[in-house]
Scaffold this active site. Structure first.
Site, mmCIF file in Angstrom:
data_model
loop_
_atom_site.group_PDB
_atom_site.id
_atom_site.type_symbol
_atom_site.label_atom_id
_atom_site.label_comp_id
_atom_site.label_asym_id
_atom_site.label_seq_id
_atom_site.Cartn_x
_atom_site.Cartn_y
_atom_site.Cartn_z
ATOM 1 N N GLU A 199 -37.935 -15.182 21.849
ATOM 2 C CA GLU A 199 -37.890 -15.950 23.093
ATOM 3 C C GLU A 199 -37.832 -14.941 24.227
ATOM 4 O O GLU A 199 -36.796 -14.301 24.443
ATOM 5 C CB GLU A 199 -36.690 -16.888 23.112
ATOM 6 N N CYS A 250 -35.231 -17.007 32.209
ATOM 7 C CA CYS A 250 -36.602 -16.826 31.722
ATOM 8 C C CYS A 250 -37.518 -17.944 32.209
ATOM 9 O O CYS A 250 -38.715 -17.724 32.420
ATOM 10 C CB CYS A 250 -36.618 -16.746 30.202
#
Length: 493
Positions: free
Chosen positions: A259, A293
């Site tokens: 991720e 993110c």
């Protein structure tokens, strides 16, 4: 299952100061280091620093403990996870204070982390009793079925920005499914993202050896990835670091869930309420100082409303209070450290040099960076083309929906996408043309829940998903094929 007497406080430091967790608190072989509050520079605590030798000791203990844990009834595993969920709620205030001070988070963000940690444990408790196989057809007269079995030892490497959520989302389901876990938290946030998790599971009665928490440097991370006992690596962090993790995991034939970064686009169509759109855009770019993110990294706005949008976004940026989140009502806290702050400022100043107009912000004091709006941004400007990981909102105007799609899709990342439009169905059609792991119609790009599959495409990850029953089963187990028949067949040999 042995449940410890619940401590009055989890994080008073008496047990874990200058230690790492190997099923018990022990001095780290790498000595100790200071945990520093980014808002003030004060030393909050000292933690042990793990070495590759500590990783080896953790995995050796994990292998032995995992066999018994996998053989235990699902009720036992579920009970530990339920108890952990309750402990997060019972000790929320204490843990939230650590997230505020250690990670530089504002209190609502800290509360979200603890609330989500509890939910992750409750969801994992339900996962423990979920069916783990299916009956398969066979050409032969036999029983044929698939079976999900624990992978063994799972290595989790978690970042600083959401230190609790981004660790517990892997730790909890991996444990629930019968695995052992070795967690390497970011050393900058290893109390709220590591010690807290160890203390919660200690109090919840998790058998010793099933969870280790080892803050350390790159050598400890490399040892975790290459250790033969570790079968799965769950990594959350930058794309640059993720590439290195993927290379090393590939060499050692490890399954790896990556991720990584993002540069998510928010498309703003002309038929929206500009004030509400700017509010959503500000949240997407400035929450937790943009250190997310999924942060909105590119604001793509219909040219007919672009000037009004920039003005509204800049007005919000200018009035957002920035300061020490433990000392008053602020919207933004500090950037995590000097290196990250300087990189944010480098991208902003380089973008202004490239022709972008500074509509708000662009200044800092200590680690407190003002929320920044860049208008008239050239596509080659660094703050538009790269992930900033800071409170920066670059705005680019478009003339047609096709142009908006082309701009949004023109990125190596593919983590999250938001489209603000008066026509939700039309927005869905546009979203179908843009690669992205998540799509939010009439919302900004930052969103996550314990029950959803999370992951990105392109440089945002390797396409794996974590979260939700089906995807956590896939992420943290292996599939075994089993056949059984009543008689031994005859073979022509």
């Amino acid at each position: 299952m042995t449940v410890l007497n619940e401590p009055a406080t989890l994080l008073n430091g008496s047990a874990w100061t200058s230690h790492v967790f190997l099923g018990e608190w022990t001095p780290g072989s790498g000595g100790d280091y200071a945990v520093v509050e980014p808002a003030t520079g004060k030393e909050l605590a000292r933690l042990g620093s793990a070495t590759p030798g500590d990783v080896g000791r953790a995995t050796a203990r994990a292998v032995d403990a995992q066999r018994a844990w996998a053989a235990a009834g699902y009720q036992e595993r579920a009970a530990v996870l339920r108890r952990a969920g309750a402990l997060w709620e019972e000790h929320a205030a204490e843990i939230e204070e650590w997230i505020v001070r250690e990670a530089g988070s504002v209190p609502p963000k800290a509360a979200l982390e603890v609330r989500t940690a509890a939910q992750e444990c409750y969801e994992a408790a339900a996962l423990a009793s979920h069916p783990v196989g299916e009956v398969l057809r066979s050409e032969q007269p036999r029983l044929s079925y698939s079976q999900r079995v624990p992978a063994g030892v799972v290595g989790v490497i978690a970042p600083f920005n959401f230190p609790l959520i981004l660790a517990i989302r892997s730790v909890a389901p991996a444990l629930a499914l019968g695995n052992a876990v070795v967690l390497k938290p970011d050393p900058r946030t290893a109390v709220c993202g590591g010690v807290a998790i160890a203390r919660i599971f200690e109090a919840a009665g998790l058998p010793a050896g099933l969870l280790s928490v080892l803050p350390g440097g790159a050598d400890a991370g490399e040892a975790l990835i290459t250790d033969p006992a570790v079968r799965i690596i769950a990594f959350t962090g930058s794309t640059r670091a993720g590439r290195a993790v993927a290379r090393l995991a590939g060499e050692h034939l490890k399954r790896v869930h990556l991720e990584l970064g993002g540069n998510s686009a928010l498309i703003v169509m002309a038929d929206v309420d500009v004030a509400r759109a700017a509010s959503a855009g500000a949240f997407g770019s400035f929450t937790h100082q943009g250190q997310i993110c999924m942060a909105t990294g590119r604001h793509l706005v219909d040219r007919r409303i672009a000037d009004d949008y920039v003005a509204a976004l800049a007005e919000r940026a200018n009035r957002l209070p920035v300061g020490d989140p433990s000392g008053g009502q602020v919207a933004l806290g500090p950037i995590i450290d000097v290196r990250q702050r300087d990189n944010v400022h480098r991208l902003v100043t380089a973008s202004v040099d490239a022709g972008a107009r500074l509509a708000a912000g662009g200044t800092y004091e200590d680690l407190f960076y003002r929320p920044t709006v860049l208008a008239d941004v050239p596509l080659e400007a660094p703050a538009y083309a790269e992930e900033v990981f800071g409170p920066v909102a670059p705005v680019v105007a478009f003339d047609t929906a096709d142009e908006a799609v082309a701009l949004a899709a023109d990125s190596e990342y593919g983590l999250s996408l938001g489209i603000l439009s008066g026509d939700g169905l039309k927005a869905l059609e546009l979203a179908g043309r843009i690669p992205s792991g998540a799509v939010h119609i009439n919302d900004q790009t930052v969103s996550d829940e314990a029950v959803i599959p999370f992951g990105g495409t392109g440089l945002s990850g390797n396409g794996s998903r974590m979260g939700g029953i089906a995807h956590n089963l896939e992420a943290y187990t292996e599939t075994r094929w089993v056949t059984a028949q009543s008689e031994l067949p005859e073979y022509p040999y």
